[in-house]
Scaffold this motif. Structure first.
Motif, PDB file in Angstrom:
ATOM      1  N   GLN A   1     -16.180-128.402  10.349  1.00 29.33           N
ATOM      2  CA  GLN A   1     -17.339-128.017   9.535  1.00 29.33           C
ATOM      3  C   GLN A   1     -17.605-126.520   9.663  1.00 29.33           C
ATOM      4  O   GLN A   1     -17.864-125.836   8.662  1.00 29.33           O
ATOM      5  CB  GLN A   1     -18.577-128.815   9.965  1.00 29.33           C
ATOM      6  N   LYS A   2     -17.560-126.010  10.890  1.00 31.78           N
ATOM      7  CA  LYS A   2     -17.793-124.576  11.094  1.00 31.78           C
ATOM      8  C   LYS A   2     -16.692-123.747  10.444  1.00 31.78           C
ATOM      9  O   LYS A   2     -16.958-122.659   9.917  1.00 31.78           O
ATOM     10  CB  LYS A   2     -17.901-124.276  12.587  1.00 31.78           C
ATOM     11  N   ALA A   3     -15.459-124.246  10.464  1.00 32.02           N
ATOM     12  CA  ALA A   3     -14.360-123.525   9.836  1.00 32.02           C
ATOM     13  C   ALA A   3     -14.565-123.423   8.324  1.00 32.02           C
ATOM     14  O   ALA A   3     -14.309-122.371   7.718  1.00 32.02           O
ATOM     15  CB  ALA A   3     -13.036-124.217  10.153  1.00 32.02           C
ATOM     16  N   GLN A   4     -15.024-124.520   7.697  1.00 29.39           N
ATOM     17  CA  GLN A   4     -15.312-124.473   6.254  1.00 29.39           C
ATOM     18  C   GLN A   4     -16.407-123.457   5.945  1.00 29.39           C
ATOM     19  O   GLN A   4     -16.321-122.698   4.970  1.00 29.39           O
ATOM     20  CB  GLN A   4     -15.759-125.851   5.771  1.00 29.39           C
ATOM     21  N   LEU A   5     -17.445-123.437   6.782  1.00 23.70           N
ATOM     22  CA  LEU A   5     -18.555-122.517   6.562  1.00 23.70           C
ATOM     23  C   LEU A   5     -18.101-121.074   6.738  1.00 23.70           C
ATOM     24  O   LEU A   5     -18.475-120.191   5.959  1.00 23.70           O
ATOM     25  CB  LEU A   5     -19.681-122.853   7.548  1.00 23.70           C
ATOM     26  N   ARG A   6     -17.287-120.823   7.766  1.00 24.51           N
ATOM     27  CA  ARG A   6     -16.744-119.480   7.979  1.00 24.51           C
ATOM     28  C   ARG A   6     -15.894-119.030   6.789  1.00 24.51           C
ATOM     29  O   ARG A   6     -16.039-117.903   6.293  1.00 24.51           O
ATOM     30  CB  ARG A   6     -15.870-119.452   9.234  1.00 24.51           C
ATOM     31  N   HIS A   7     -15.012-119.904   6.355  1.00 21.50           N
ATOM     32  CA  HIS A   7     -14.097-119.548   5.269  1.00 21.50           C
ATOM     33  C   HIS A   7     -14.862-119.150   4.017  1.00 21.50           C
ATOM     34  O   HIS A   7     -14.566-118.130   3.379  1.00 21.50           O
ATOM     35  CB  HIS A   7     -13.166-120.724   4.977  1.00 21.50           C
ATOM     36  N   ASN A   8     -15.859-119.937   3.654  1.00 22.79           N
ATOM     37  CA  ASN A   8     -16.631-119.649   2.447  1.00 22.79           C
ATOM     38  C   ASN A   8     -17.435-118.356   2.598  1.00 22.79           C
ATOM     39  O   ASN A   8     -17.494-117.522   1.678  1.00 22.79           O
ATOM     40  CB  ASN A   8     -17.580-120.813   2.154  1.00 22.79           C
ATOM     41  N   THR A   9     -18.030-118.164   3.768  1.00 19.10           N
ATOM     42  CA  THR A   9     -18.866-116.980   3.994  1.00 19.10           C
ATOM     43  C   THR A   9     -18.018-115.713   4.047  1.00 19.10           C
ATOM     44  O   THR A   9     -18.403-114.669   3.498  1.00 19.10           O
ATOM     45  CB  THR A   9     -19.666-117.140   5.296  1.00 19.10           C
TER      46      THR A   9
ATOM     47  N   ALA B   1     -16.128-110.637   1.531  1.00 21.16           N
ATOM     48  CA  ALA B   1     -14.993-109.836   1.090  1.00 21.16           C
ATOM     49  C   ALA B   1     -14.979-109.626  -0.421  1.00 21.16           C
ATOM     50  O   ALA B   1     -14.081-108.951  -0.941  1.00 21.16           O
ATOM     51  CB  ALA B   1     -13.694-110.501   1.534  1.00 21.16           C
ATOM     52  N   GLY B   2     -15.962-110.199  -1.112  1.00 19.56           N
ATOM     53  CA  GLY B   2     -16.020-110.036  -2.557  1.00 19.56           C
ATOM     54  C   GLY B   2     -15.133-110.988  -3.322  1.00 19.56           C
ATOM     55  O   GLY B   2     -14.932-110.830  -4.535  1.00 19.56           O
ATOM     56  N   ARG B   3     -14.581-111.999  -2.625  1.00 17.75           N
ATOM     57  CA  ARG B   3     -13.763-112.997  -3.307  1.00 17.75           C
ATOM     58  C   ARG B   3     -14.651-114.145  -3.794  1.00 17.75           C
ATOM     59  O   ARG B   3     -15.842-114.214  -3.489  1.00 17.75           O
ATOM     60  CB  ARG B   3     -12.670-113.526  -2.369  1.00 17.75           C
ATOM     61  N   SER B   4     -14.056-115.058  -4.525  1.00 18.76           N
ATOM     62  CA  SER B   4     -14.812-116.201  -5.049  1.00 18.76           C
ATOM     63  C   SER B   4     -15.324-117.061  -3.903  1.00 18.76           C
ATOM     64  O   SER B   4     -14.583-117.373  -2.968  1.00 18.76           O
ATOM     65  CB  SER B   4     -13.928-117.045  -5.969  1.00 18.76           C
ATOM     66  N   ALA B   5     -16.582-117.438  -3.971  1.00 20.91           N
ATOM     67  CA  ALA B   5     -17.198-118.291  -2.953  1.00 20.91           C
ATOM     68  C   ALA B   5     -18.216-119.189  -3.642  1.00 20.91           C
ATOM     69  O   ALA B   5     -18.643-118.925  -4.774  1.00 20.91           O
ATOM     70  CB  ALA B   5     -17.864-117.449  -1.868  1.00 20.91           C
ATOM     71  N   ASN B   6     -18.568-120.263  -2.960  1.00 23.10           N
ATOM     72  CA  ASN B   6     -19.447-121.277  -3.549  1.00 23.10           C
ATOM     73  C   ASN B   6     -20.771-121.381  -2.801  1.00 23.10           C
ATOM     74  O   ASN B   6     -20.856-121.068  -1.600  1.00 23.10           O
ATOM     75  CB  ASN B   6     -18.764-122.648  -3.498  1.00 23.10           C
TER      76      ASN B   6
ATOM     77  N   ASN C   1     -29.066-105.669  -7.005  1.00 22.47           N
ATOM     78  CA  ASN C   1     -28.395-104.369  -7.063  1.00 22.47           C
ATOM     79  C   ASN C   1     -28.292-103.680  -5.705  1.00 22.47           C
ATOM     80  O   ASN C   1     -27.954-102.498  -5.638  1.00 22.47           O
ATOM     81  CB  ASN C   1     -29.131-103.444  -8.048  1.00 22.47           C
ATOM     82  N   ARG C   2     -28.586-104.406  -4.639  1.00 20.62           N
ATOM     83  CA  ARG C   2     -28.496-103.816  -3.310  1.00 20.62           C
ATOM     84  C   ARG C   2     -27.107-104.037  -2.725  1.00 20.62           C
ATOM     85  O   ARG C   2     -26.383-104.965  -3.096  1.00 20.62           O
ATOM     86  CB  ARG C   2     -29.559-104.420  -2.386  1.00 20.62           C
ATOM     87  N   ASN C   3     -26.755-103.180  -1.783  1.00 18.80           N
ATOM     88  CA  ASN C   3     -25.414-103.211  -1.200  1.00 18.80           C
ATOM     89  C   ASN C   3     -25.354-104.153   0.001  1.00 18.80           C
ATOM     90  O   ASN C   3     -24.898-103.787   1.079  1.00 18.80           O
ATOM     91  CB  ASN C   3     -24.988-101.804  -0.784  1.00 18.80           C
ATOM     92  N   TYR C   4     -25.851-105.362  -0.180  1.00 16.36           N
ATOM     93  CA  TYR C   4     -25.786-106.388   0.847  1.00 16.36           C
ATOM     94  C   TYR C   4     -25.323-107.674   0.195  1.00 16.36           C
ATOM     95  O   TYR C   4     -25.349-107.832  -1.029  1.00 16.36           O
ATOM     96  CB  TYR C   4     -27.165-106.650   1.486  1.00 16.36           C
ATOM     97  N   ARG C   5     -24.915-108.611   1.034  1.00 16.39           N
ATOM     98  CA  ARG C   5     -24.627-109.968   0.586  1.00 16.39           C
ATOM     99  C   ARG C   5     -25.753-110.855   1.109  1.00 16.39           C
ATOM    100  O   ARG C   5     -26.020-110.874   2.319  1.00 16.39           O
ATOM    101  CB  ARG C   5     -23.283-110.438   1.125  1.00 16.39           C
ATOM    102  N   PHE C   6     -26.397-111.553   0.218  1.00 13.42           N
ATOM    103  CA  PHE C   6     -27.570-112.347   0.576  1.00 13.42           C
ATOM    104  C   PHE C   6     -27.264-113.839   0.520  1.00 13.42           C
ATOM    105  O   PHE C   6     -26.721-114.333  -0.479  1.00 13.42           O
ATOM    106  CB  PHE C   6     -28.728-112.060  -0.379  1.00 13.42           C
ATOM    107  N   ILE C   7     -27.600-114.527   1.598  1.00 15.41           N
ATOM    108  CA  ILE C   7     -27.651-115.986   1.576  1.00 15.41           C
ATOM    109  C   ILE C   7     -29.111-116.389   1.414  1.00 15.41           C
ATOM    110  O   ILE C   7     -29.954-116.027   2.245  1.00 15.41           O
ATOM    111  CB  ILE C   7     -27.078-116.598   2.865  1.00 15.41           C
TER     112      ILE C   7
END
Length: 457
Positions: free
Chosen positions: A218-226, A231-236, A286-292
């Motif tokens: 489960q943690k590996a799936q969460l890491r991979h997506n995050t 990295a600016g790649r496709s994520a869900n 428009n901010r230079n962060y990634r927000f969850i």
């Protein structure tokens, strides 16, 4: 001081109530003798108190005056600081004005207060410049902000020239950003007459993913997506669902500790705030962060319709969701919206001609989370492994057979096997009042306490 502050251009919008603005006005009155001395001293003391209050809130130390100026540079959102946050220091005419402002700040860093102190018989600025803060627990102030302010403050104070000062500030903007979004890891939202505001969450849990025992896939799936997201790649968008106490919320909260330095920030919202989601996204897109955007314990009763706001934001609205935003939610329900047996029996819905469509609408919310991760309760063997691992981290020395026997008794009285139950049992075992185990002849011993947030479930 007043002449220096009046020369600020990009950073000149400090606000009339800012400590620096007030002190500049008081120093101007002192030079012009336009204010009674007693009133002048009282005004200066009032601003010094404000500086001390700010220092207490953020844990400033050593040189409170320089810490305060650094805090202003870190939090002032203007055309230069915001563009530097996004692209770093680039060649452009705006740098001329920024360098002029930084020259002013560097002069303020080394401002000589001796004249005003001597004339008014004060020593407050000397004390502020050689300050020793009272030690306090990290949960009583914003430790993350404090460390960054004090570190940059020391380096700016030691800058040998204006160009070094410029480089240090712009490097900070590029690495951490500007404003409270740059300094803090996590936020709540607050609605007011002026719209949506962000309230920093100071005392975030310091848990890391490695602290969570088990649930490796489960943690590996969460890491991979995050990591794909960062990295600016496709994520869900991600939904962590399953049994209570299995570490769903802690897994999400651990992400901001793992990836804060890579620009990850978290905004926690509650169900009653879903109407504000569009406004929240508009403020950060428009901010230079990634927000969850984090929604904990998400579920809806049959008569609640807030889920429709959430559906529109996730997918389906006219405006595309920005690339720098994902939604992570936790829930004890896989389908999020409460179903009843009546939902499965068409005969019970004589007034709903298209009942299957209604049911499909209810179930479609969870389908909009592209990553769905199940956290189920551990089996007996996994629970015992959690207990052993957490006891070792806590520094408890108890015979294994005694430890597991007591853990089994504990979980029977406290809601069954889960990571949360294991952690609560270890917390009890580590307490100073934990009794000797009946019939074991062994007294529980504790070697050392873990760091805050360690081994949280």
């Amino acid at each position: 001081m007043d002449q220096l502050v009046s020369r600020l251009l990009l950073y000149g919008d400090l606000g009339e109530e800012a400590i620096l603005s007030k002190l500049a006005a008081l120093f101007q009155a002192w030079k012009g003798s336009s204010m009674p001395r007693q009133t002048l001293v009282r005004g200066i003391y009032h601003q010094v108190k404000g500086l001390l209050d700010l220092a207490t809130e953020y844990g400033f130390d050593e040189n409170l005056w320089q810490n305060y100026l650094t805090f202003l540079l870190m939090t002032n959102e203007n055309s230069f600081s915001l563009i530097t946050e996004r692209v770093g220091a680039q060649d452009g005419s705006v740098n001329h004005f920024a360098r002029n402002d930084f020259r002013v700040f560097r002069a303020l860093f080394h401002y000589d207060f001796s004249a005003v102190e001597g004339d008014l018989n004060l020593d407050c600025f000397t004390t502020l410049s050689h300050y020793k803060a009272i030690a306090k627990h990290g949960r009583r102030y914003n430790q993350n902000v404090s460390e960054k302010v004090r570190d940059l403050s020391r380096r700016l104070a030691a800058a040998p020239d204006d160009e070094t000062f410029f480089r240090l500030v712009t490097e900070h903007y590029r690495q951490y950003g500007v404003g409270m979004l740059g300094l803090n890891k996590a936020f709540r939202i607050q609605s007011g007459p002026e719209g949506i505001g962000f309230i920093p969450i100071y005392n975030t849990d310091k848990v890391m993913l490695r602290d969570l025992v088990g649930y490796e896939s489960q943690k590996a799936q969460l890491r991979h997506n995050t990591e794909a997201f960062l990295a600016g790649r496709s994520a869900n968008n991600a939904l962590l669902y399953g049994d209570a106490g299995t570490g769903k919320s802690s897994s999400v909260k651990a992400l901001i500790n793992e990836y804060y330095d890579q620009g990850l920030r978290m905004i926690e919202i509650y169900k009653h705030q879903f109407r504000d989601l569009s406004a929240v996204i508009a403020k950060v897109k428009n901010r230079n962060y990634r927000f969850i955007i984090f929604i904990d314990d998400l579920s809806f009763e049959e008569n609640e319709v807030e889920y429709k706001f959430l559906k529109a934001v996730i997918e389906g609205g006219v405006e595309t969701k920005p690339d720098n935003i994902l939604l992570y939610a936790t829930s004890n329900r896989r389908n999020l919206i409460r179903e009843t047996w009546k939902d499965r029996a068409d005969m019970e819905h004589e007034n709903d001609v298209h009942h299957s469509d209604t049911l499909e609408e209810k179930l479609s919310l969870s389908a909009r989370f592209g990553v769905r991760i199940n956290y189920s309760i551990p089996n007996r063997t996994q629970f015992q492994e959690m207990v052993r691992t957490l006891a070792q981290r806590q520094g408890l020395t108890v015979p294994a057979e005694v430890l597991l026997a007591e853990a089994n008794k504990w979980e029977l009285r406290h809601g069954g096997v889960s990571g949360r139950t294991a952690q609560q049992f270890i917390n009890y075992m580590g307490g100073a009042s934990a009794p000797a185990f009946a019939g074991s002849g062994n007294q529980m011993e504790k070697r050392e306490s873990p760091s805050p947030g360690e081994a949280s479930i």
